[in-house]
Design an enzyme around this catalytic site. Structure first.
Site, PDB file in Angstrom:
ATOM      1  N   ASP A   7      32.599  39.434  37.978  1.00 24.01           N
ATOM      2  CA  ASP A   7      33.414  39.124  36.905  1.00 24.01           C
ATOM      3  C   ASP A   7      33.777  40.603  36.103  1.00 24.01           C
ATOM      4  OD1 ASP A   7      35.439  37.784  35.370  1.00 24.01           O
ATOM      5  OD2 ASP A   7      33.907  37.486  33.838  1.00 24.01           O
ATOM      6  N   ASP A   9      35.522  40.865  32.556  1.00 23.98           N
ATOM      7  CA  ASP A   9      35.359  40.851  31.046  1.00 23.98           C
ATOM      8  C   ASP A   9      33.999  39.905  30.813  1.00 23.98           C
ATOM      9  OD1 ASP A   9      37.989  42.015  30.768  1.00 23.98           O
ATOM     10  OD2 ASP A   9      39.026  40.115  30.190  1.00 23.98           O
ATOM     11  N   GLY A  44      37.415  33.296  31.042  1.00 16.93           N
ATOM     12  CA  GLY A  44      37.339  32.900  32.628  1.00 16.93           C
ATOM     13  C   GLY A  44      38.746  32.270  33.102  1.00 16.93           C
ATOM     14  N   ARG A  47      45.838  33.210  32.050  1.00 20.04           N
ATOM     15  CA  ARG A  47      46.841  33.465  31.005  1.00 20.04           C
ATOM     16  C   ARG A  47      47.341  32.148  30.294  1.00 20.04           C
ATOM     17  NH1 ARG A  47      50.741  38.107  31.940  1.00 20.04           N
ATOM     18  NH2 ARG A  47      48.614  38.965  32.796  1.00 20.04           N
ATOM     19  N   SER A 114      41.980  38.012  35.571  1.00 22.36           N
ATOM     20  CA  SER A 114      42.840  38.974  35.004  1.00 22.36           C
ATOM     21  C   SER A 114      43.766  39.623  36.010  1.00 22.36           C
ATOM     22  CB  SER A 114      42.121  39.839  34.017  1.00 22.36           C
ATOM     23  OG  SER A 114      43.008  40.875  33.502  1.00 22.36           O
ATOM     24  N   ASN A 116      45.199  42.258  34.625  1.00 22.08           N
ATOM     25  CA  ASN A 116      45.087  43.736  34.260  1.00 22.08           C
ATOM     26  C   ASN A 116      43.767  44.260  34.819  1.00 22.08           C
ATOM     27  OD1 ASN A 116      47.369  43.574  32.383  1.00 22.08           O
ATOM     28  ND2 ASN A 116      46.303  41.973  31.400  1.00 22.08           N
ATOM     29  N   ASP A 168      29.700  35.654  33.289  1.00 22.99           N
ATOM     30  CA  ASP A 168      29.271  35.221  32.155  1.00 22.99           C
ATOM     31  C   ASP A 168      29.810  33.973  31.558  1.00 22.99           C
ATOM     32  OD1 ASP A 168      31.861  36.400  31.593  1.00 22.99           O
ATOM     33  OD2 ASP A 168      31.580  36.582  29.607  1.00 22.99           O
TER      34      ASP A 168
END
Length: 211
Positions: A7, A9, A44, A47, A114, A116, A168
């Site tokens: 992952d 972030d 996780g 959006r 994401s 991004n 996480d």
């Protein structure tokens, strides 16, 4: 085991504060109460799903077009904040561990909801560390659906059972388990009951390969 799927972030980089600041602007504009506790529920997930969680406290009704416009506004705010990121946003522990895993012959991939992810990896100069990137631009379903991890394994040309996932968030652990992969939990996910291997620090990944 032949590969690690990470992952982004909360594992490789920490952009929670940027997400929080951007969503807070949107929530304040809508007159919706929003705090760190609610923000933790957004980790996780996609959006649009994050927006729907925030809108649980909204008394009005929004069309799909209005929701999409709010999600896009949040993303633009978030990307502006991401511009402040630099290679220093990645710890030496993370960089050194990734280098070591590559030297040991493991394939490395990103598995992130994401859209991004590539932008962030470029900002912190980590693009060259990964053999594949599966992110929000190539999936239809976000975690806890396993699609993002299954796509990462496909990009790596490896079987799911030969892949570790490092996560996480509980939604990410659920996705890893649904994909048939070994779930390594760091941070909050280290305490999650479905986690296969809890770790306290990123460098412990080296020890896991020797078990």
């Amino acid at each position: 085991m032949k590969a690690f799927i990470f992952d982004l972030d909360g594992v490789i980089v920490f952009t929670d504060k940027f997400h929080y600041q951007a969503w807070k602007v949107i929530a304040d504009k809508m007159g919706i109460y929003f705090d760190e506790e609610i923000n933790n529920r957004l980790r996780g997930v996609s959006r649009m799903e994050s927006l729907n969680i925030i809108l649980e406290k909204y008394e009005g009704t929004l069309s799909l077009e209005q929701k999409e416009a709010l999600a896009e506004e949040k993303n633009e705010l978030y990307k502006e904040l991401l511009n402040s990121m630099s290679p220093e946003a990645v710890t030496n522990e993370v960089r050194d561990t990734l280098k070591t895993l590559r030297r040991m012959g493991y394939k490395l991939a990103i598995g992130s909801s994401s859209k991004n992810a590539k932008f962030i990896l470029e900002k912190v100069q980590l693009m060259d560390y990964f053999d594949a990137i599966s992110d929000g631009t190539n999936i239809k379903k976000s975690k806890p659906d396993p699609e993002v991890f299954l796509m990462a394994a496909e990009f790596l040309k490896e079987q799911p059972e030969d892949c570790f996932v490092v996560e996480d968030a509980s939604a990410g652990i659920d996705a890893a388990k649904a994909a048939g992969m070994t779930a390594i939990g760091i941070g909050e996910a280290s305490k999650y009951e479905k986690t296969d291997v809890p770790i306290a620090s990123f460098e412990e990944l080296i020890q896991i390969t020797q078990l």
